[in-house]
Design a protein around this motif. Sequence first.
Motif, short mmCIF file in Angstrom:
data_model
loop_
_atom_site.label_atom_id
_atom_site.label_comp_id
_atom_site.label_asym_id
_atom_site.label_seq_id
_atom_site.Cartn_x
_atom_site.Cartn_y
_atom_site.Cartn_z
N ILE B 32 70.20 99.69 122.10
CA ILE B 32 69.55 98.39 122.32
C ILE B 32 69.30 98.08 123.78
CG2 ILE B 32 70.19 97.27 120.15
CD1 ILE B 32 72.53 95.98 121.62
N ALA B 33 69.42 99.07 124.66
CA ALA B 33 69.14 98.88 126.08
C ALA B 33 69.90 97.69 126.66
CB ALA B 33 67.64 98.73 126.31
N LEU B 34 71.18 97.56 126.28
CA LEU B 34 72.00 96.47 126.81
C LEU B 34 73.23 97.08 127.48
CD1 LEU B 34 73.25 93.53 126.86
CD2 LEU B 34 74.34 94.18 124.73
N ILE B 35 73.58 96.56 128.65
CA ILE B 35 74.83 96.99 129.27
C ILE B 35 75.91 96.04 128.80
CG2 ILE B 35 76.03 97.29 131.44
CD1 ILE B 35 73.14 97.95 132.53
N ASN B 36 76.80 96.57 127.98
CA ASN B 36 77.82 95.75 127.33
C ASN B 36 79.02 95.59 128.25
OD1 ASN B 36 79.60 94.54 125.64
ND2 ASN B 36 79.92 96.31 124.33
N PHE B 37 78.97 94.60 129.13
CA PHE B 37 80.03 94.45 130.11
C PHE B 37 81.37 94.09 129.49
CE2 PHE B 37 76.77 94.26 133.47
CZ PHE B 37 77.33 95.22 134.28
N ALA B 38 81.38 93.66 128.24
CA ALA B 38 82.65 93.33 127.60
C ALA B 38 83.37 94.58 127.11
CB ALA B 38 82.41 92.37 126.44
N HIS B 39 82.77 95.74 127.33
CA HIS B 39 83.36 96.96 126.79
C HIS B 39 84.72 97.31 127.41
CE1 HIS B 39 83.19 100.56 124.45
NE2 HIS B 39 83.35 101.32 125.51
N GLY B 40 84.86 97.07 128.72
CA GLY B 40 86.15 97.30 129.37
C GLY B 40 87.24 96.46 128.74
N GLU B 41 86.86 95.27 128.31
CA GLU B 41 87.85 94.37 127.68
C GLU B 41 88.27 94.90 126.31
OE1 GLU B 41 88.33 92.97 130.76
OE2 GLU B 41 86.18 92.94 130.46
N ILE B 42 87.35 95.57 125.62
CA ILE B 42 87.69 96.16 124.32
C ILE B 42 88.75 97.24 124.53
CG2 ILE B 42 86.78 97.47 122.37
CD1 ILE B 42 85.73 94.68 122.32
N TYR B 43 88.60 97.99 125.60
CA TYR B 43 89.59 99.01 125.97
C TYR B 43 90.96 98.35 126.18
CZ TYR B 43 91.87 101.57 129.92
OH TYR B 43 92.74 102.17 130.79
N MET B 44 90.96 97.23 126.91
CA MET B 44 92.21 96.51 127.17
C MET B 44 92.80 95.98 125.87
SD MET B 44 93.07 93.00 127.49
CE MET B 44 91.57 92.14 127.90
N ILE B 45 91.95 95.43 125.00
CA ILE B 45 92.45 94.91 123.72
C ILE B 45 93.01 96.07 122.88
CG2 ILE B 45 91.66 93.95 121.50
CD1 ILE B 45 89.92 92.05 123.18
N GLY B 46 92.37 97.22 122.96
CA GLY B 46 92.89 98.39 122.27
C GLY B 46 94.30 98.73 122.72
N ALA B 47 94.53 98.66 124.04
CA ALA B 47 95.86 98.96 124.57
C ALA B 47 96.88 97.93 124.07
CB ALA B 47 95.82 98.99 126.10
N PHE B 48 96.51 96.66 124.09
CA PHE B 48 97.44 95.62 123.62
C PHE B 48 97.74 95.80 122.13
CE2 PHE B 48 98.70 92.29 126.55
CZ PHE B 48 97.96 92.59 127.66
N THR B 49 96.68 96.07 121.35
CA THR B 49 96.89 96.23 119.91
C THR B 49 97.80 97.42 119.64
OG1 THR B 49 94.62 95.51 119.68
CG2 THR B 49 95.69 96.32 117.71
N ALA B 50 97.57 98.52 120.37
CA ALA B 50 98.40 99.70 120.17
C ALA B 50 99.86 99.38 120.46
CB ALA B 50 97.92 100.83 121.06
N LEU B 51 100.09 98.58 121.51
CA LEU B 51 101.47 98.20 121.86
C LEU B 51 102.10 97.41 120.73
CD1 LEU B 51 103.80 97.89 123.85
CD2 LEU B 51 102.62 95.97 124.86
N ILE B 52 101.38 96.39 120.24
CA ILE B 52 101.94 95.54 119.18
C ILE B 52 102.15 96.37 117.92
CG2 ILE B 52 101.46 93.54 117.72
CD1 ILE B 52 99.77 92.49 120.16
N ALA B 53 101.14 97.19 117.57
CA ALA B 53 101.25 98.00 116.36
C ALA B 53 102.42 98.97 116.46
CB ALA B 53 99.95 98.78 116.13
N SER B 54 102.61 99.55 117.65
CA SER B 54 103.68 100.53 117.76
C SER B 54 105.05 99.88 117.60
CB SER B 54 103.60 101.26 119.10
OG SER B 54 103.98 100.41 120.14
N VAL B 55 105.17 98.64 118.07
CA VAL B 55 106.46 97.95 117.90
C VAL B 55 106.72 97.67 116.42
CG1 VAL B 55 107.71 95.83 118.37
CG2 VAL B 55 106.41 96.93 120.19
N ILE B 56 105.68 97.14 115.73
CA ILE B 56 105.85 96.80 114.31
C ILE B 56 106.09 98.07 113.48
CG2 ILE B 56 104.71 95.81 112.29
CD1 ILE B 56 103.24 93.95 114.24
N LEU B 57 105.23 99.07 113.69
CA LEU B 57 105.36 100.30 112.91
C LEU B 57 106.69 101.00 113.21
CD1 LEU B 57 101.70 101.58 113.27
CD2 LEU B 57 102.77 100.72 111.20
N GLY B 58 107.12 100.90 114.48
CA GLY B 58 108.39 101.52 114.84
C GLY B 58 109.53 100.88 114.07
N GLN B 59 109.45 99.55 113.89
CA GLN B 59 110.51 98.87 113.13
C GLN B 59 110.46 99.22 111.65
OE1 GLN B 59 110.12 94.81 114.30
NE2 GLN B 59 111.57 95.03 115.96
#
Lengths: 380, 300
Positions: B32-59
């Motif tokens: 769509i010829a758009l520069i999605n500047f929010a993409h870096g934030e998706i990466y950050m949210i991925g890291a946060f989600t992985a952290l939360i998921a790993s704690v829950i799944l670990g338990q």
Amino acid sequence: MRKIGAMLLALAVTLPPAGLLMAQAGQETLKIGYGGALLGNLASYGLSGFYGMEYAVLKANAQGGLLGRQVEIIREDDGCDPALASSAAAKLTGSGVKLVLGHTCSGATASALSVYGQNMLLISPSATEISLTEGAGNPYFFRTIMRDDAQADLQIEFVKKRGYRKVAILHDKGDYGKALADRAKAGLEGSAGGPEVVLFEGVTTGQVSYDAVVSKLKNSGAEVLLWGGYYSDASKLATQMRSKKVATVIVGADGLKNEGYLKMAGEAAEGTFATGPADLSQSLKKPVRASEALADHQKRHPTEEIGPYFFYSAAAIEALFSAVTKAGSATDLAAIKNHLQNDDVETLLGPVRFDAKGDIVGSQAVMFEIKGGQFVEVEL
Amino acid sequence: MELFRDLFISGLTKGSIYALIALGYTMVYGIIALINFAHGEIYMIGAFTALIASVILGQLGLAGWGLLISAGAVAAIYAAMYGLTVEKIAYKPLRHSSRIAPLISAIGMSIFLQNYVQLAQTPNFLIFPDLVPEIDFLAPIAHIVNKNQLIIWLVTIFLMAALTLIVKHTRLGLAMRAVAQDRDMARLSGVNIDRVISATFVLGSALAAVGGLLIGCYMQQIDFYIGFLAGMKAFTAAVLGGIGSIPGAVLGALVLGFAESFAAGYISSDYEDVVAFVLLILILIVRPGGLLGQTQTQKV
């Protein structure tokens, strides 16, 4: 339903912000500002200073206040960010404050000072960067903490005493970190036949990885790394260094000496050194009334640590209030300055006086080592 | 020689992470010829989600590889949902407005997501547990290549291969290429444009989330701000390689990773970013479309 919501909102708006110290009704209060980090990842430093101030102010208020008036603290958060600090400074100026405790970090303090000009008297319990009291700075800026050169000098002495020959110096390109690193470099290179600086570089903070600089450090063969910067980057460096089996000893300053470093670097933190102001709650040179102040703080904030600047901040307020009382005015900055510089005041830290530049007379840095997951004061 | 080897490995690791994020930029731009500047934030949210998921799944009793993979899967799915939602809220309503409008909307979304995570999670650094289990045969050379680096490379190669398969050999991939070439023509031929665009955001976001998880394990700390610099670098990589081109994004990311690493190693880490961006400018002067990009002829 909507009415109740509106009422609640109105209530919330009219309620005073939490933590504001309310004065007795009917009497005009004397406003003192607090500028520093209350939010963000350096909030623990800012809160430490705030708690010390809160202790000293409440104590003064209980004894009748200052110049017969109750003292009220106006808090402004700057998050240790120079840009936020200028707007915090503007807000404090706008609210009629003439005396400020702060700011927390050096970069933020420098930017706040340029907003205050000559209309505000500041005492910082934690801003250690050298230039703040050098040259044509603000004539009404004082600090109860030692300057970075005291820390850099101690680091140099440490390197020489332990017999290290090859030294790497890295910094985070910030006001605080770079000044510290520059000073250490100048000191080491100035001594003939002394240790050699094999690496001197600024590191971009927030990088995806610190591999390249770690490889370079390894290649340089440095025995000791002097880090000018804060704990978050230091902990990443430490973790990556240890995972790459780089055994270089890390030496930081008070920006590294934070609980966060212990938590984040974990095992890699062990054996790291850091200079800093003596931990007065544990040091041998325990301040007078320390246990009383500590008990008072714990009653008010049972879950909060006092942090590294509590006593420096409380002492700053005690010195300031004493000077204001002697000057008989909370707005005549020149008179207050005169008393701060010429009279010894009995404070938590013992007798306190400031020199012509605004630095505290005779304050000292000490060296800590991380042993068993704790910062322990050690001999050089 | 030892320094060269270490810097090469460091560059390869950095480049791999940039590539995972850069693919999201380049795919969205291609479609769509758009520069999605929010993409870096998706990466950050991925890291946060992985952290939360790993704690829950670990338990819940998961450990080892199972924990790493399931945390990665949760992060990828959750971040993909974020990517999808961002597209629906911030970009779809603006699809027919001027080109600058969705760009501003993207920057706004980026700021919003950063502040949202700061408020909803924490402004402080969080410790990220190293979820990658020990790999026995690597132990003797761990000071040269450690397990996290190896996993970053392998996962990146695997995901690149999977993405290439999807784009080249599935109906969805065919539709994506069709939309990229000519959106109106694709619509006339019966391609569901909305679904193809959504799928692009889902794929790109999932890749970025995996990047977030891997770098979290490697650096062992995250905060709400990590997306900014990583996103900026990945965007640079995408432009360097020729924005819109998938192999270009990978090549650009590797070139950028190596350039930064060697600049830091042989010149000074003071100039790491300077070298990276000077390289970008030089390449764009010689090849305005990027390394593998096509110079677009203006249609009249």
